[in-house]
Structure formats: C-alpha cells, structure tokens
Design a protein around this motif. Structure first.
Motif, PDB file in Angstrom:
ATOM      1  N   ASN A  79      35.830  29.605  35.613  1.00 54.57           N
ATOM      2  CA  ASN A  79      35.382  30.604  35.866  1.00 54.57           C
ATOM      3  C   ASN A  79      33.731  30.780  35.721  1.00 54.57           C
ATOM      4  N   ARG A  83      33.034  33.515  39.272  1.00 49.76           N
ATOM      5  CA  ARG A  83      32.441  34.462  39.071  1.00 49.76           C
ATOM      6  C   ARG A  83      31.692  34.389  38.052  1.00 49.76           C
ATOM      7  N   ASP A 150      35.014  39.494  35.068  1.00 50.09           N
ATOM      8  CA  ASP A 150      34.870  40.810  36.855  1.00 50.09           C
ATOM      9  C   ASP A 150      34.743  42.131  36.830  1.00 50.09           C
ATOM     10  N   TYR A 289      37.717  44.426  38.108  1.00 49.32           N
ATOM     11  CA  TYR A 289      38.389  43.671  38.991  1.00 49.32           C
ATOM     12  C   TYR A 289      37.573  43.334  39.651  1.00 49.32           C
ATOM     13  N   TYR A 291      35.143  41.203  41.866  1.00 50.73           N
ATOM     14  CA  TYR A 291      34.561  39.163  41.954  1.00 50.73           C
ATOM     15  C   TYR A 291      33.762  39.791  42.676  1.00 50.73           C
TER      16      TYR A 291
END
Length: 326
Positions: A79, A83, A150, A289, A291
């Motif tokens: 990630n 992210r 996130d 959530y 991104y």
C-alpha cells in the motif's frame, strides 16, 4: 553643423528622459515594497491583536505546541505507493510526529514490526506499534492517534477535540461503537486516540497479562483492554451533539433519508445516528475508506476552498454545551 547640434540635443533629451523615467519607476517600486511591507506587518499585527482581543478564548489554541499528537499509520508494503505516500503528502505532515508501521523496514520510511501482514494480524500489529511507540517516542507527544492508510484526518480539528481532556488522565477518543464490550469501543477505521496515560495502561496490561490477544478484531480487542485497564471513553461529539469521527466516507452520512431501520453501516453506533446534513460536525476529525484522489479532494475542500463572504454557522466556544449523557 546646426543639424548635428540638433541631433545631439535630441539624443541627450532621450537619455535624460530615459534616466528620469527609470528613476521614477525605481522610486515607485520602492514605495510599493515599503507599503506592502507596512500593510503586511499591519495585517499581521491586526490578526494577532484580533486573535487575543476576544472576551472568550477557546480551550484549544490549535497550536501544535500545546496539543502534541503523534500519528501512526497502519500500512503494509503493497500500500505504500497506492495509499500511504498520499497520506504523507496531505494530512500526515500536520501531525507533530508521524510513523508508518509495517512488517518491513523501508526508506519510505516505515517502521518494521515483528508481525506478519494480513487481517488476522491487525491486532498484533497494533500491539507491537504501541509497544514500539511507548519504548521510543513516549515523551514526544501527549496523544497517540492510530489511523489506517485509507483514513483522512483533519489534525487541527483533532487537536481541538483533544484540548478538552487531560492527557495525563486515562482517555480513549474516537467514534464509539456499542456491541461486544460493556463500555463500548472506538471504531478502528475512523481512527482512535490514546492519551499518554491510556498508552501507559495499555502497555501495563500486556506486561501483567491483564490484556491478551484474545481476538483478531483489532478495534474491539483494544477496547476490551481499555475497559480492563479502567481507561475512560471520551465523548468526541461537538457542542451540538454531531459526530466528528466517521467510519465511512461523507456520502454515507450526508444524504437525508426517509425513516427506516438502521442501515448496516450504522448498526454498531452507540449514539442515535442522524442522517443528512445534521450528521456531521463542522469540525470533522476523520473519514474512512478515503483513497488517493479523494485524499487530495478533501485536502483542497478543507484547507483551500472558501465561499467569499460566508459567515460560519456557529462558534463552538460560544455555544451552550448539549447534554453529553445522551
């Protein structure tokens, strides 16, 4: 001869005119710079005076020196590019200190924890992260925020929420969920914060065996340890009773709905949920959530977009506090 004399006079006039024009432009530019500096200082002085002139002062000064927050981000190798680097470029830089916790040490930089990746190891990662922070960074902050890679956080609003509490008391701050634990627990996705004393008690719980890794459900398991170690759950709602920490993106909350049973994403709520514009505080702390592209969009909307002439709906420091026992 007469023609030569006329040309010399004309040329001399051009030179004198050019030099005079340059002199005037120089003087004008210097005056502009002087005025700019004077106006800048005046505005700075006015801003400082205006900030301190009010009869009431906020319990939070929004100063990074008065409410020190260490942010640690739960992430992993896969990630970092998609992210985590975008958190570093947006809200991560507003923390007093930020640490990126992973299973592998990299030049990103990430801190290597002695734990494998995967959902079943999220609570182990949390335990190891807090143990690492307690050992190496305890005195660098008063509050310790755990956030996923996130999650979007408005750090200034977080400091405002935390300013109401003493970090030397055992406080646990976030979005309160109800089931499984008697006193409830804080949503992991929305991010949660331990005071310095709460962190000490968390570490003590594992040192003494009072806390154990009894479940892979990270936020609920940590909540059980908080309850065991007599850490109190703080109410993070604003003075109008609106939530500041959010486990899902804005769209899940902001759309007004007809009366209906609670949707799945509101089932665990401790407080009666409100859907529509009254759902969320003007001083939101977090959304989950979120991104890469959404991080930059929220960064722009939070820190740059301002409607001209808009008067803020309310001043939280002048409002009468609602009944927090709701």
């Amino acid at each position: 001869m007469r023609r030569l004399t006329s040309n010399l006079i004309f040329t001399a006039g051009l030179i004198v005119g050019f030099l005079s024009l340059r002199f005037l432009l120089y003087c004008f530019s210097q005056e502009q710079l002087t005025n700019f500096g004077r106006d800048y200082r005046r505005e700075a002085e006015y801003g400082s005076l205006h900030q301190h002139r009010g009869k009431k002062r906020s319990p939070a000064t929004n100063s990074s020196n008065t409410v020190r927050v260490l942010c640690w981000i739960m992430t992993g190798p896969k990630n970092l590019e998609s992210r985590t680097k975008h958190i570093r470029e947006t809200w991560g830089k507003r923390c007093n200190k930020v640490l990126y916790m992973s299973s592998v040490k990299t030049d990103f930089p990430t801190v290597e924890l002695n734990v494998s990746e995967g959902r079943d190891n999220l609570y182990w990662k949390t335990i190891r992260a807090f143990q690492y922070i307690h050992q190496h960074h305890l005195d660098e902050a008063d509050w310790f925020l755990k956030a996923d890679d996130d999650t979007f956080v408005v750090v200034e609003n977080l400091r405002y929420v935390l300013s109401k509490y003493d970090p030397e008391k055992p406080w646990y701050v976030g979005r309160r969920f109800t089931p499984f634990i008697s006193q409830g627990y804080m949503s992991g996705g929305a991010g949660y914060v331990l005071s310095k004393e709460a962190l000490r008690r968390f570490i003590k719980g594992f040192d003494t065996g009072q806390c154990t890794h009894f479940s892979t459900i990270e936020d609920m398991a940590l909540g059980k340890c908080m309850e065991t170690m007599k850490v109190k759950l703080a109410d993070s709602r604003d003075v109008k009773g609106r939530q500041t920490f959010h486990s899902y993106p804005p769209g899940y909350y902001l759309i007004r709905q007809l009366p209906r049973p609670r949707p799945w994403y509101l089932i665990y709520e401790h407080y009666e949920p409100i859907e529509g514009p009254g759902c969320c505080s003007d001083f939101v702390v977090s959304f989950h959530y979120i991104y890469a592209v959404q991080l930059y969009a929220l960064e722009y909307l939070t820190y740059h977009l301002r409607p001209y002439g808009y008067k803020h709906r309310f001043n939280p420091d002048e409002e009468t506090e609602f009944n927090a026992s709701m």
